[in-house]
Design a protein around this motif. Structure first.
Motif, PDB file in Angstrom:
ATOM      1  N   GLY A 227       0.832  -1.209   0.000  1.00 22.53           N
ATOM      2  CA  GLY A 227       0.000   0.000   0.000  1.00 22.53           C
ATOM      3  C   GLY A 227       0.858   1.246   0.000  1.00 22.53           C
ATOM      4  O   GLY A 227       1.912   1.285   0.636  1.00 22.53           O
TER       5      GLY A 227
ATOM      6  N   HIS B  95      -1.891  -1.287  -3.960  1.00 21.16           N
ATOM      7  CA  HIS B  95      -3.062  -0.493  -3.546  1.00 21.16           C
ATOM      8  C   HIS B  95      -2.606   0.958  -3.416  1.00 21.16           C
ATOM      9  O   HIS B  95      -1.767   1.270  -2.577  1.00 21.16           O
ATOM     10  CB  HIS B  95      -3.595  -0.977  -2.195  1.00 21.16           C
ATOM     11  CG  HIS B  95      -4.006  -2.414  -2.174  1.00 21.16           C
ATOM     12  ND1 HIS B  95      -5.315  -2.818  -2.356  1.00 21.16           N
ATOM     13  CD2 HIS B  95      -3.284  -3.547  -2.005  1.00 21.16           C
ATOM     14  CE1 HIS B  95      -5.371  -4.149  -2.289  1.00 21.16           C
ATOM     15  NE2 HIS B  95      -4.149  -4.602  -2.084  1.00 21.16           N
TER      16      HIS B  95
ATOM     17  N   THR C  18      -3.588   4.680  -2.440  1.00 21.89           N
ATOM     18  CA  THR C  18      -4.629   5.306  -1.623  1.00 21.89           C
ATOM     19  C   THR C  18      -4.548   6.833  -1.673  1.00 21.89           C
ATOM     20  O   THR C  18      -3.521   7.386  -2.063  1.00 21.89           O
ATOM     21  CB  THR C  18      -4.468   4.895  -0.139  1.00 21.89           C
ATOM     22  OG1 THR C  18      -3.260   5.528   0.368  1.00 21.89           O
ATOM     23  CG2 THR C  18      -4.351   3.395   0.042  1.00 21.89           C
TER      24      THR C  18
ATOM     25  N   LEU D 107      -6.079  -1.105   5.151  1.00 22.44           N
ATOM     26  CA  LEU D 107      -5.520  -2.232   4.375  1.00 22.44           C
ATOM     27  C   LEU D 107      -4.756  -3.197   5.282  1.00 22.44           C
ATOM     28  O   LEU D 107      -4.782  -4.413   5.072  1.00 22.44           O
ATOM     29  CB  LEU D 107      -4.591  -1.704   3.273  1.00 22.44           C
ATOM     30  CG  LEU D 107      -5.254  -0.899   2.140  1.00 22.44           C
ATOM     31  CD1 LEU D 107      -4.217  -0.196   1.284  1.00 22.44           C
ATOM     32  CD2 LEU D 107      -6.127  -1.815   1.266  1.00 22.44           C
TER      33      LEU D 107
ATOM     34  N   LYS E 214      -4.350  -7.014   3.729  1.00 20.50           N
ATOM     35  CA  LYS E 214      -4.204  -6.958   2.268  1.00 20.50           C
ATOM     36  C   LYS E 214      -2.791  -6.564   1.836  1.00 20.50           C
ATOM     37  O   LYS E 214      -2.461  -6.658   0.658  1.00 20.50           O
ATOM     38  CB  LYS E 214      -5.200  -5.945   1.692  1.00 20.50           C
ATOM     39  CG  LYS E 214      -6.637  -6.467   1.680  1.00 20.50           C
ATOM     40  CD  LYS E 214      -7.545  -5.521   0.932  1.00 20.50           C
ATOM     41  CE  LYS E 214      -8.935  -6.122   0.772  1.00 20.50           C
ATOM     42  NZ  LYS E 214      -9.889  -5.127   0.239  1.00 20.50           N
TER      43      LYS E 214
END
Length: 483
Positions: free
Chosen positions: A303, A324, A326, A336, A341
Motif C-alpha cells: 500500500g 493499492h 490510496t 488495508l 491486504k
C-alpha cells in the motif's frame, strides 16, 4: 464565541494558550466521552496518553476526570509514550479507544488531541464528525454531560494527579509494545553483524524505546537528545535532513553503520546512511518492501499513497504483488493492514507500518527494520538503493509547497478540474484523481497537485527518472500553477 474544534487526519492541533486552552480541551474530551458512551453505554475503558509536550500531564489528569464523570474508566499512561505503542495498547487491552495528547511533529508551541478507535487506528472521518457534533451538543447543554465538577482538578499540577472521584487505572504500554517489537524484528541478526547504531528520539516519546531494545540485545547504541525538552531544541521535532546534524555527529563519533530518528510522538521516522546521507522516506519504504519480501516471504500486497514514489509500483510489478494506491492520509493504509491486504504500507511523509502490526504509523519499528536490513544484507542503504535502481530503473522524487494568493488559488482550483492531454511538452498517459490531480507522463515521470485544506498552499509532488529530468519537471510543475 467558542473555538470551533475540528479533527483532521491526525486529530485536533492548535497553539497552546491561543486555541489549545484548558477550556477547549475540556470541551473536546467531553465530546469524545459522549461519543464513546453512545457506542458503549456501560463498562467503557479508554486509554489516556501523551507525548512529552508542555502540560501533557495536566491535560491527561483533566481527561481522566472528565471520562470518569461520564462513567468511563480511564486507563492512564504515566510517562510519555509513542503513538504506535498507545495504538498497540488499545488492541492488546481491548480498550474502547485512546485519547492521546500529541501534536506529533508540529512546532513546540502546539499541542493536540488524537482519538483512536477500538481497533487502534486513527479515528476515521465518520467518527471524528460524530465527536465534533457531540462537542456542539455539550456546548449547548454542558450540565447534561456527566458530573463536570472536579473535571479540572489536577489541571495545573506537574505530575498526573487524577482527582479522588476518578475511577482511573494505570496502564504501561511499554512492556507489551517492546515485546511485540522483539517478535517482529530480528535483533539477533543486528547483534551478530556487530554494527553500531546512533539514535535520535528528538526529545520525544521514543526515549528509552528503540535504544533500550537494541542495548538489551547486546547492540552498541549511542543516543542524542535523550532528555525532556518541551521546546524540542527550539524547533519542530521532525526527523528531517536539516535537523539531524547532532545524530550525524554521534554517528561519526562511534562509527555507526546507520542513524535512526523518530519525531515527537514517534510515529514518523528519519534514517541516515553510514556516510551521513539522509535517506528519503520514499526510498526507505521501497527498500523495506523489497527486504520484507526477501526476508519474510510475504507476497500479499503493498500500500502507498498516490503521492509516494512509483519505485514501489515498479517493485510490485517485478515481484508480481498487488498494488493499492490510496489517497493521502495513513488511515487508508491502516484499513488495508487491518484487512491483511498488504505486507507494508507507507507514505512519503515518513509513515509506515507492516503486516499484522498496528494500523498506525510506527517510526520506532521503521528504524529497527532498517537496522535489521543493513545488518542482514551487509550493505549500506545507498548501495542497496543502487541495486534496486539497477533492477527496476531509477526514480527521483521531490515534494514542494507553494503559497497562493486568493486570485491564483481560485484560477488554479479551476485548472485542477480539467483533464490536460499534454504537460511540459509531454503526452499525459494517465490522469489519476485518487487525491488531488496526478498526471502520469509517457516516460513514467509524474506530477501530483494537492491543495491544502488548512492554508492557501498547494503541495506539489513530482518524480522523474533522472536528476536532470526532475529539475526540468519541477520547473514545469511550478510554471503550470502560475501561468
Amino acid at each position: 464565541m467558542a473555538t470551533q474544534i475540528k479533527f483532521g487526519t491526525s486529530g485536533w492541533r492548535a497553539v497552546m494558550a491561543e486555541e489549545f486552552t484548558f477550556a477547549n480541551v475540556q470541551r473536546a474530551v467531553h465530546g469524545i466521552a459522549r461519543y464513546v458512551s453512545s457506542q458503549k453505554p456501560n463498562g467503557a475503558r479508554v486509554i489516556v496518553g501523551r507525548d512529552p509536550r508542555f502540560l501533557g500531564e495536566s491535560f491527561c489528569a483533566m481527561a481522566a476526570d472528565i471520562l470518569s464523570s461520564h462513567g468511563i474508566t480511564p486507563l492512564v499512561i504515566a510517562e510519555p509514550a509513542p503513538t504506535p505503542a498507545i495504538s498497540y495498547a488499545v488492541i492488546q487491552s481491548k480498550a474502547d479507544g485512546a485519547v492521546n495528547f500529541t501534536a506529533s511533529h508540529n512546532p513546540p508551541e502546539y499541542n493536540g488531541i488524537k482519538f483512536s478507535t477500538p481497533d487502534g487506528a486513527p479515528a476515521l472521518p465518520e467518527v471524528t464528525g460524530a465527536v465534533e457534533s457531540e462537542i456542539r451538543a455539550f456546548d449547548a447543554n454542558p450540565q447534561a454531560s456527566g458530573a463536570t465538577s472536579g473535571a479540572t482538578s489536577g489541571a495545573t499540577s506537574d505530575a498526573i494527579k487524577v482527582s479522588s472521584q476518578s475511577q482511573a487505572q494505570s496502564i504501561d504500554p511499554r512492556r507489551m509494545y517492546l515485546s511485540r517489537l522483539r517478535e517482529i524484528v530480528d535483533l539477533d541478526v543486528i547483534k551478530k553483524a556487530g554494527i553500531k547504531i546512533a539514535f535520535d528520539p528528538m526529545w520525544g516519546a521514543a526515549r528509552g524505546y528503540s535504544d533500550a531494545l537494541l542495548r538489551e540485545a547486546g547492540v552498541t547504541v549511542a543516543t542524542v537528545h535523550d532528555t525532556r525538552d518541551v521546546l524540542f531544541g527550539g524547533h519542530a521535532p521532525e526527523p528531517d535532513d536539516h535537523l539531524l546534524e547532532d545524530l550525524r555527529g554521534q554517528m561519526r563519533a562511534i562509527g555507526a553503520a546507520i542513524g535512526i530518528a523518530t519525531d515527537g510522538d514517534a510515529d514518523r521516522f528519519g534514517i541516515v546512511d553510514g556516510d551521513g546521507t539522509f535517506m528519503q522516506p520514499n526510498y526507505i519504504i521501497a527498500l523495506l518492501f523489497d527486504y520484507l519480501i526477501e526476508s519474510r516471504g510475504w507476497k500479499n500486497g503493498v500500500g502507498k499513497s498516490v503521492a509516494t514514489t512509483n519505485l514501489i509500483n515498479a517493485l510490485a510489478e517485478r515481484h508480481k504483488i498487488e498494488l493499492h494506491e490510496t489517497p493521502v492520509g495513513f488511515k487508508y493504509i491502516g484499513e488495508l493492514i487491518k484487512q491483511d491486504k498488504i505486507l507494508i504500507g507507507g507514505e512519503e511523509s515518513a509513515g509506515l507500518s507492516i503486516r499484522k502490526h498496528v494500523p498506525e504509523k510506527d517510526g520506532v519499528l521503521a528504524g529497527l527494520l532498517c537496522c535489521e536490513m543493513v545488518a542482514r544484507r551487509g550493505a549500506s542503504l545507498g548501495k542497496q538503493l543502487s541495486e534496486l535502481f539497477a533492477k527496476v530503473g531509477s526514480f527521483y522524487p521531490l515534494r514542494e509547497n507553494f503559497r497562493l494568493t486568493p486570485e491564483v488559488k481560485q484560477k488554479f482550483t479551476e485548472k485542477l478540474r480539467g483533464d490536460p492531454s499534454e504537460f511540459h511538452g509531454s503526452k499525459v498517459a494517465q490522469v489519476v484523481r485518487t487525491d488531488g490531480l496526478k498526471l502520469v507522463l509517457a516516460d513514467g515521470s509524474w506530477v501530483c497537485y494537492r491543495l491544502s485544506g488548512t492554508e492557501p498552499v498547494v503541495r506539489v509532488y513530482s518524480e522523474a527518472r533522472s536528476p536532470e529530468d526532475l529539475a526540468k519537471l519541477s520547473a514545469a510543475a511550478k510554471a503550470w500553477i502560475f501561468d
